[in-house]
Design an enzyme around this catalytic site. Structure first.
Site, PDB file in Angstrom:
ATOM      1  N   HIS A 160      -2.944  10.723  -0.304  1.00  0.00           N
ATOM      2  CA  HIS A 160      -3.077  10.375  -1.602  1.00  0.00           C
ATOM      3  C   HIS A 160      -4.695  10.602  -1.758  1.00  0.00           C
ATOM      4  O   HIS A 160      -5.433  10.563  -0.928  1.00  0.00           O
ATOM      5  CB  HIS A 160      -2.805   8.986  -1.737  1.00  0.00           C
ATOM      6  CG  HIS A 160      -3.038   8.005  -0.720  1.00  0.00           C
ATOM      7  ND1 HIS A 160      -4.333   7.312  -0.963  1.00  0.00           N
ATOM      8  CD2 HIS A 160      -2.431   7.558   0.374  1.00  0.00           C
ATOM      9  CE1 HIS A 160      -4.575   6.636   0.199  1.00  0.00           C
ATOM     10  NE2 HIS A 160      -3.413   6.612   0.947  1.00  0.00           N
ATOM     11  N   HIS A 178       1.456   8.439   5.730  1.00  0.00           N
ATOM     12  CA  HIS A 178       0.829   9.458   6.060  1.00  0.00           C
ATOM     13  C   HIS A 178       1.276  10.090   7.235  1.00  0.00           C
ATOM     14  O   HIS A 178       1.194  11.264   7.365  1.00  0.00           O
ATOM     15  CB  HIS A 178      -0.624   8.563   6.397  1.00  0.00           C
ATOM     16  CG  HIS A 178      -1.483   8.154   5.540  1.00  0.00           C
ATOM     17  ND1 HIS A 178      -2.020   9.171   4.654  1.00  0.00           N
ATOM     18  CD2 HIS A 178      -1.905   7.036   4.985  1.00  0.00           C
ATOM     19  CE1 HIS A 178      -2.598   8.326   3.937  1.00  0.00           C
ATOM     20  NE2 HIS A 178      -2.793   6.983   3.795  1.00  0.00           N
ATOM     21  N   ASP A 228       0.883  -1.377   0.074  1.00  0.00           N
ATOM     22  CA  ASP A 228      -0.067  -0.186  -0.071  1.00  0.00           C
ATOM     23  C   ASP A 228       0.769   0.950  -0.009  1.00  0.00           C
ATOM     24  O   ASP A 228       1.763   1.444   0.822  1.00  0.00           O
ATOM     25  CB  ASP A 228      -0.934  -0.128   1.127  1.00  0.00           C
ATOM     26  CG  ASP A 228      -2.197   0.637   0.996  1.00  0.00           C
ATOM     27  OD1 ASP A 228      -2.089   2.251   0.666  1.00  0.00           O
ATOM     28  OD2 ASP A 228      -3.136   0.358   1.615  1.00  0.00           O
ATOM     29  N   ASP A 277      -1.202   0.493  -4.543  1.00  0.00           N
ATOM     30  CA  ASP A 277      -2.606   0.880  -5.153  1.00  0.00           C
ATOM     31  C   ASP A 277      -2.597   2.441  -5.500  1.00  0.00           C
ATOM     32  O   ASP A 277      -3.261   2.999  -6.296  1.00  0.00           O
ATOM     33  CB  ASP A 277      -3.609   0.834  -3.777  1.00  0.00           C
ATOM     34  CG  ASP A 277      -3.106   1.372  -2.472  1.00  0.00           C
ATOM     35  OD1 ASP A 277      -1.689   1.553  -2.424  1.00  0.00           O
ATOM     36  OD2 ASP A 277      -3.820   1.351  -1.517  1.00  0.00           O
ATOM     37  N   HIS A 278      -1.510   3.150  -5.200  1.00  0.00           N
ATOM     38  CA  HIS A 278      -1.276   4.540  -5.378  1.00  0.00           C
ATOM     39  C   HIS A 278      -0.159   4.940  -4.676  1.00  0.00           C
ATOM     40  O   HIS A 278       0.717   4.417  -3.971  1.00  0.00           O
ATOM     41  CB  HIS A 278      -2.397   5.382  -4.879  1.00  0.00           C
ATOM     42  CG  HIS A 278      -2.690   4.802  -3.113  1.00  0.00           C
ATOM     43  ND1 HIS A 278      -1.710   5.222  -2.069  1.00  0.00           N
ATOM     44  CD2 HIS A 278      -3.360   4.070  -2.674  1.00  0.00           C
ATOM     45  CE1 HIS A 278      -2.120   4.896  -1.086  1.00  0.00           C
ATOM     46  NE2 HIS A 278      -3.097   4.292  -1.276  1.00  0.00           N
ATOM     47  N   ASN A 311     -13.248   5.399  -0.332  1.00  0.00           N
ATOM     48  CA  ASN A 311     -13.339   4.753   0.885  1.00  0.00           C
ATOM     49  C   ASN A 311     -14.583   4.900   1.728  1.00  0.00           C
ATOM     50  O   ASN A 311     -14.680   3.919   2.578  1.00  0.00           O
ATOM     51  CB  ASN A 311     -11.882   5.300   1.735  1.00  0.00           C
ATOM     52  CG  ASN A 311     -10.523   4.602   1.043  1.00  0.00           C
ATOM     53  OD1 ASN A 311     -10.781   3.730   0.327  1.00  0.00           O
ATOM     54  ND2 ASN A 311      -9.686   5.244   1.563  1.00  0.00           N
ATOM     55  N   THR A 347      -7.170   3.845  -1.292  1.00  0.00           N
ATOM     56  CA  THR A 347      -6.999   2.139  -0.970  1.00  0.00           C
ATOM     57  C   THR A 347      -7.919   1.564  -1.729  1.00  0.00           C
ATOM     58  O   THR A 347      -7.900   0.540  -2.240  1.00  0.00           O
ATOM     59  CB  THR A 347      -6.621   2.125   0.507  1.00  0.00           C
ATOM     60  OG1 THR A 347      -5.624   3.049   0.774  1.00  0.00           O
ATOM     61  CG2 THR A 347      -6.390   0.731   0.676  1.00  0.00           C
ATOM     62  N   ASP A 354       2.294   2.607   3.753  1.00  0.00           N
ATOM     63  CA  ASP A 354       1.381   3.847   3.519  1.00  0.00           C
ATOM     64  C   ASP A 354       1.148   4.495   4.893  1.00  0.00           C
ATOM     65  O   ASP A 354       1.171   5.545   4.949  1.00  0.00           O
ATOM     66  CB  ASP A 354       0.129   3.225   2.927  1.00  0.00           C
ATOM     67  CG  ASP A 354      -1.131   3.853   3.084  1.00  0.00           C
ATOM     68  OD1 ASP A 354      -1.228   4.840   2.125  1.00  0.00           O
ATOM     69  OD2 ASP A 354      -2.148   4.052   4.144  1.00  0.00           O
TER      70      ASP A 354
HETATM   71  P1  AMP Z   1      -6.169   4.776   3.335  1.00  0.00           P
HETATM   72  O1  AMP Z   1      -6.944   5.595   4.213  1.00  0.00           O
HETATM   73  O2  AMP Z   1      -6.665   4.899   1.826  1.00  0.00           O
HETATM   74  O3  AMP Z   1      -4.742   5.101   3.281  1.00  0.00           O
HETATM   75  O4  AMP Z   1      -6.336   3.275   3.737  1.00  0.00           O
HETATM   76  C1  AMP Z   1      -5.089   2.371   4.120  1.00  0.00           C
HETATM   77  C2  AMP Z   1      -5.483   1.652   5.132  1.00  0.00           C
HETATM   78  O5  AMP Z   1      -6.622   0.913   4.760  1.00  0.00           O
HETATM   79  C3  AMP Z   1      -4.599   0.773   5.713  1.00  0.00           C
HETATM   80  O6  AMP Z   1      -3.724   1.272   6.835  1.00  0.00           O
HETATM   81  C4  AMP Z   1      -5.579  -0.317   6.376  1.00  0.00           C
HETATM   82  O7  AMP Z   1      -5.553  -0.175   7.700  1.00  0.00           O
HETATM   83  C5  AMP Z   1      -6.589  -0.419   5.693  1.00  0.00           C
HETATM   84  N1  AMP Z   1      -6.944  -1.482   5.111  1.00  0.00           N
HETATM   85  C6  AMP Z   1      -6.411  -2.041   4.136  1.00  0.00           C
HETATM   86  N2  AMP Z   1      -6.859  -3.150   3.771  1.00  0.00           N
HETATM   87  C7  AMP Z   1      -8.134  -3.642   4.504  1.00  0.00           C
HETATM   88  C8  AMP Z   1      -8.966  -4.625   4.567  1.00  0.00           C
HETATM   89  N3  AMP Z   1      -8.773  -5.557   3.791  1.00  0.00           N
HETATM   90  N4  AMP Z   1     -10.055  -4.340   5.394  1.00  0.00           N
HETATM   91  C9  AMP Z   1     -10.178  -3.228   6.267  1.00  0.00           C
HETATM   92  N5  AMP Z   1      -9.272  -2.339   6.327  1.00  0.00           N
HETATM   93  C10 AMP Z   1      -8.039  -2.311   5.294  1.00  0.00           C
HETATM   94 ZN    ZN Z   2      -3.508   2.699  -0.200  1.00  0.00          ZN
HETATM   95 ZN    ZN Z   3      -3.260   5.498   2.672  1.00  0.00          ZN
END
Ligand code: AMP
Ligand code: ZN
Ligand code: ZN
Length: 411
Positions: free
Chosen positions: A348, A206, A48, A247-248, A104, A83, A202
């Site tokens: 992102h 952040h 990620d 993913d990004h 999300n 994500t 990731d």
């Molecule tokens: P983002 O907010 O877009 O940065 O999302 C990244 C976060 O998504 C990661 O730190 C994880 O905690 C969460 N994540 C990743 N895969 C899963 C999943 N299969 N189910 C729930 N949360 C997830």
């Molecule tokens: Zn991500």
């Molecule tokens: Zn993220």
């Protein structure tokens, strides 16, 4: 030859053949079990938030070796560069606007009173697209997911034969060990398409920003786990087509690069669905025109559109789950409500064509020629590649195809 000579020769030969009287017995014959000829498996790994330029920090010997053995690229994610939308795109081949996972965080008038978050496994949110594991299982190809968004959801086509409920506390080492253990199984219940997922790069991005030593340390850690994984698979004699993606990417933030929604729109006119690198808004009933007029005058570093007027290159806005208005911040900026905090180091979700949003792509294995660096392609092309690798025909509907990989694929 004289009779005496023949007799002497016969004696000598028989002496050779017979064991000498007091020597050790000969070793028993060894019957080595023939080494099992394992068919190649396909393993999709997501790191990620791994930006392709992280490979130049001098801490990724294993990923760099993998890239040298196969192909690599700076892949373009889909909009929004978040994500869940992008993980779903990677396994469905559909852009978020068609896959149904448009963000999300989502609202849907057909699912009243509910809010989709990353913890939602209600299949109603997920059933607009078919992930590759459903087509694979239907074709008799066993699948296993050591985390992947959506793989815990019970869709009409089922789940992967093996799947794991996401738990960020399962260590990176354990994630690798689970994948290797699945591949230790006998051929009859051994998966042939697997996924794995790592979130540490990731998270560090952040918290501390993409240029931080903490990101470099996370990159080094995930690289060493991939090294371990490859060593374990080699010891097993398991050939593997490895596809490593992100993913990004990640863009650095700064406290002075925040635009507050209230600075150009009246909060009486809208509700916020999501904010940060972009904000999505719905008008309060009867306030559409007032909101549209305010958003048309968004300040520098923010651009707003009604969902039907979003630039075509973002491929976004036709799905009913996309809120009525989108305000997009420049990379590294944020557009947020008065009380929102957001991460401090990086984020992102920006324009998917921004250089900072580029995502890692590496693939290598017995099905892939080492043709090196590929031009940038869209992440909708990954699912078609996976189909080629596991021997499934191309699916429909899809938004991409396997063109970027044709010269690299051994057929
Ligand atoms: P983002 O907010 O877009 O940065 O999302 C990244 C976060 O998504 C990661 O730190 C994880 O905690 C969460 N994540 C990743 N895969 C899963 C999943 N299969 N189910 C729930 N949360 C997830
Ligand atoms: Zn991500
Ligand atoms: Zn993220």
């Amino acid at each position: 030859m004289t009779r005496r000579l023949i007799a002497a020769l016969a004696l000598a030969l028989s002496a050779c053949a017979a064991p000498p009287p007091h020597s050790a017995p000969p070793p028993p014959p060894t019957f080595l079990a023939p080494q099992e000829q394992r068919a190649p498996v396909t393993l999709l790994i997501s790191i990620d938030g791994f930006r392709p330029d992280y490979l130049t920090r001098g801490v990724t010997p294993n990923l760099n070796a993998l890239a040298a053995e196969g192909i690599s690229a700076a892949m373009r994610p889909s909009f929004p560069s978040k994500t869940f939308p992008n993980h779903w795109t990677l396994v469905t081949g559909l852009r978020p606007d068609r896959s149904g996972i448009v963000a999300n965080r989502m609202l849907d008038a057909k699912i009243p009173g509910k809010v989709f978050t990353m913890a939602t496994d209600d299949p109603r949110w997920w059933s607009e697209a078919q992930p590759i594991w459903i087509a694979a299982e239907a074709a008799g190809i066993r699948t296993a997911t050591m985390f992947w968004p959506g793989s815990n959801v019970l869709l009409a086509g089922g789940r992967p034969s093996d799947w794991m409920q996401f738990n960020e506390h399962i260590s990176n080492r354990q994630r690798v060990d689970v994948v290797v253990d699945w591949l230790r199984r006998p051929a009859s219940n051994r998966p042939r398409l697997l996924t794995a997922y790592f979130d540490l790069v990731d998270t560090a991005g952040h918290d501390f920003g993409p240029d931080s030593p903490q990101v470099t340390a996370a990159v080094a850690e995930v690289d060493s786990q991939i090294g371990r994984l490859r060593a374990e698979l080699a010891a097993l004699g398991q050939p593997v087509n490895l596809v490593v993606v992100a993913d990004h990417g990640m863009a650095a933030l700064a406290p002075e690069r925040v635009v507050r929604l209230e600075s150009f729109a009246d909060p009486a006119d809208y509700t916020v669905v999501e904010d940060g690198p972009f904000a999505t808004l719905n008008p309060v009933a009867g306030h559409d025109a007032a909101l549209a007029a305010a958003l048309a005058k968004a300040p520098a570093h923010v651009q707003c559109w009604a969902k039907g007027a979003i630039p075509a290159r973002l491929h976004y806005g036709s799905h009913p789950r996309v809120p009525a208005f989108l305000c997009l911040a420049d990379p590294g900026w944020q557009v947020m409500g008065a009380t929102s905090k957001g991460p401090t180091g990086g984020t992102h979700g920006f324009d998917n064509d921004a250089p900072e949003m580029r995502a890692l792509f590496i693939a290598a294995g017995p099905a892939i020629r080492p043709v090196g660096k590929l031009p940038t392609f869209d992440n909708v092309d990954v699912e078609p590649l996976l189909r080629d690798l596991i021997g499934l025909p191309q699916g429909t509907p899809r938004d991409g195809d396997d063109t970027p990989f044709r010269a690299a694929l051994k057929r």
